[in-house]
Scaffold this motif. Structure first.
Motif, PDB file in Angstrom:
ATOM      1  N   ILE A 290       0.817  -1.218   0.000  1.00  0.00           N
ATOM      2  CA  ILE A 290       0.000   0.000   0.000  1.00  0.00           C
ATOM      3  C   ILE A 290       0.852   1.270   0.000  1.00  0.00           C
ATOM      4  O   ILE A 290       0.338   2.363   0.247  1.00  0.00           O
ATOM      5  N   THR A 291       2.149   1.117  -0.290  1.00  0.00           N
ATOM      6  CA  THR A 291       3.052   2.253  -0.412  1.00  0.00           C
ATOM      7  C   THR A 291       3.414   2.436  -1.877  1.00  0.00           C
ATOM      8  O   THR A 291       3.729   1.463  -2.570  1.00  0.00           O
ATOM      9  N   ARG A 292       3.369   3.665  -2.370  1.00  0.00           N
ATOM     10  CA  ARG A 292       3.676   3.896  -3.787  1.00  0.00           C
ATOM     11  C   ARG A 292       5.139   3.556  -4.070  1.00  0.00           C
ATOM     12  O   ARG A 292       5.995   3.637  -3.168  1.00  0.00           O
ATOM     13  N   PRO A 293       5.475   3.204  -5.308  1.00  0.00           N
ATOM     14  CA  PRO A 293       6.881   2.961  -5.647  1.00  0.00           C
ATOM     15  C   PRO A 293       7.743   4.178  -5.306  1.00  0.00           C
ATOM     16  O   PRO A 293       7.422   5.302  -5.692  1.00  0.00           O
ATOM     17  N   GLY A 294       8.790   3.953  -4.550  1.00  0.00           N
ATOM     18  CA  GLY A 294       9.632   5.044  -4.093  1.00  0.00           C
ATOM     19  C   GLY A 294       9.175   5.663  -2.800  1.00  0.00           C
ATOM     20  O   GLY A 294       9.888   6.492  -2.217  1.00  0.00           O
ATOM     21  N   GLY A 295       7.986   5.272  -2.333  1.00  0.00           N
ATOM     22  CA  GLY A 295       7.488   5.788  -1.068  1.00  0.00           C
ATOM     23  C   GLY A 295       8.288   5.234   0.107  1.00  0.00           C
ATOM     24  O   GLY A 295       9.041   4.270  -0.017  1.00  0.00           O
TER      25      GLY A 295
END
Length: 271
Positions: free
Chosen positions: A131-136
């Motif tokens: 549930i974390t964006r790529p790069g988050g």
């Protein structure tokens, strides 16, 4: 993953006790909140998930910094406390993060002592990555070992001295589950995170009140409370343990309040 035991704990008597003591807990953990906010940095306009948000102290700090915040917790009582002082635009959900399916991914997932309770650590942290964006980013604080944290070890030892020991497993879901930095970093990598780092941070907890009030608070939650409850101790036992804690904590009393030395582990990673 079956987190039903945690669901029962945080919505039973213990969860309600944590909620009742939420002002004391906020004061107690204020230095940790400051460290997490410093590591989060510029969050204005970012979507942030606060895992195990509890009564919402970190959630509120993130909102005040301009983030769009969602707070997740299992405890209805703690979330009710959070709702009393947080604005309506802050989303609060009673939700197991392993079952959470948001409409969009988050720029930052952050937690103050809220990720030590997964039934399966790898699966739990993989769910956070999902549930974390790529790069988050992922940032969280957990406790180091009890030997570095007299807030836990001293009241428990004094309760055991009075009432006898009770079985305990530091590797079970609980405060010391992620005490080993290398092991935790490996869990994060296995769960799919990269750029993983972890370090110990020494600080002072800042419980509010006089020495006697702080000692009383120390027997109402945590190890001493568990020993008293499991050994069938009564109020007289709790007060006796609190008196012993006050004596043991006397060296921590300063002109600025009772400052209890502590060590946390601070972890960071990227999705």
């Amino acid at each position: 993953m079956d987190n039903s035991a945690q669901e029962d704990f945080w919505n039973g008597d213990q969860g309600r006790r944590w909620a009742d003591l939420s002002p004391e807990l906020d004061a107690h953990h204020l230095p940790v909140t400051g460290i997490l906010m410093a590591r989060a940095g510029q969050v204005q306009g970012h979507t942030v998930l606060d895992v195990g948000c509890g009564q919402g102290a970190l959630t509120e700090a993130l909102w005040q910094a301009g983030a769009r915040v969602t707070g997740l917790d299992l405890s209805s009582a703690l979330l009710a406390r959070a709702r009393r002082h947080l604005p309506a635009e802050v989303t609060l959900l009673r939700q197991d993060v392993t079952e959470y399916r948001p409409e969009a991914s988050f720029d930052l997932v952050i937690s103050q002592f809220g990720v030590m309770f997964f039934a399966d650590d790898v699966e739990g942290f993989a769910d956070l990555r999902r549930i974390t964006r790529p790069g988050g980013r992922l940032i969280f604080a957990s406790w180091s070992g009890a030997e570095h944290n007299p807030w836990f070890s001293v009241p428990r030892r004094l309760a055991v001295d009075r009432l006898g020991d009770v079985p305990g497993d530091p590797d079970a879901p609980g405060p010391f589950r992620l005490r080993d930095i290398d092991r935790t970093c490996e869990i994060l990598r296995t769960a799919g995170w990269f750029g993983v780092s972890g370090r110990a941070v020494d600080l002072h907890l800042t419980p509010a009140g006089s020495l006697a009030e702080v000692a009383d608070f120390a027997t109402r939650l945590g190890g001493a409370s568990a020993v008293i409850r499991q050994r069938g101790g009564g109020e007289a036992d709790r007060q006796a343990v609190a008196a012993d804690v006050a004596e043991a904590f006397a060296p921590y009393a300063t002109s600025e309040g009772v400052l209890v030395p502590a060590r946390i582990n601070l972890f960071e990673a990227r999705a």
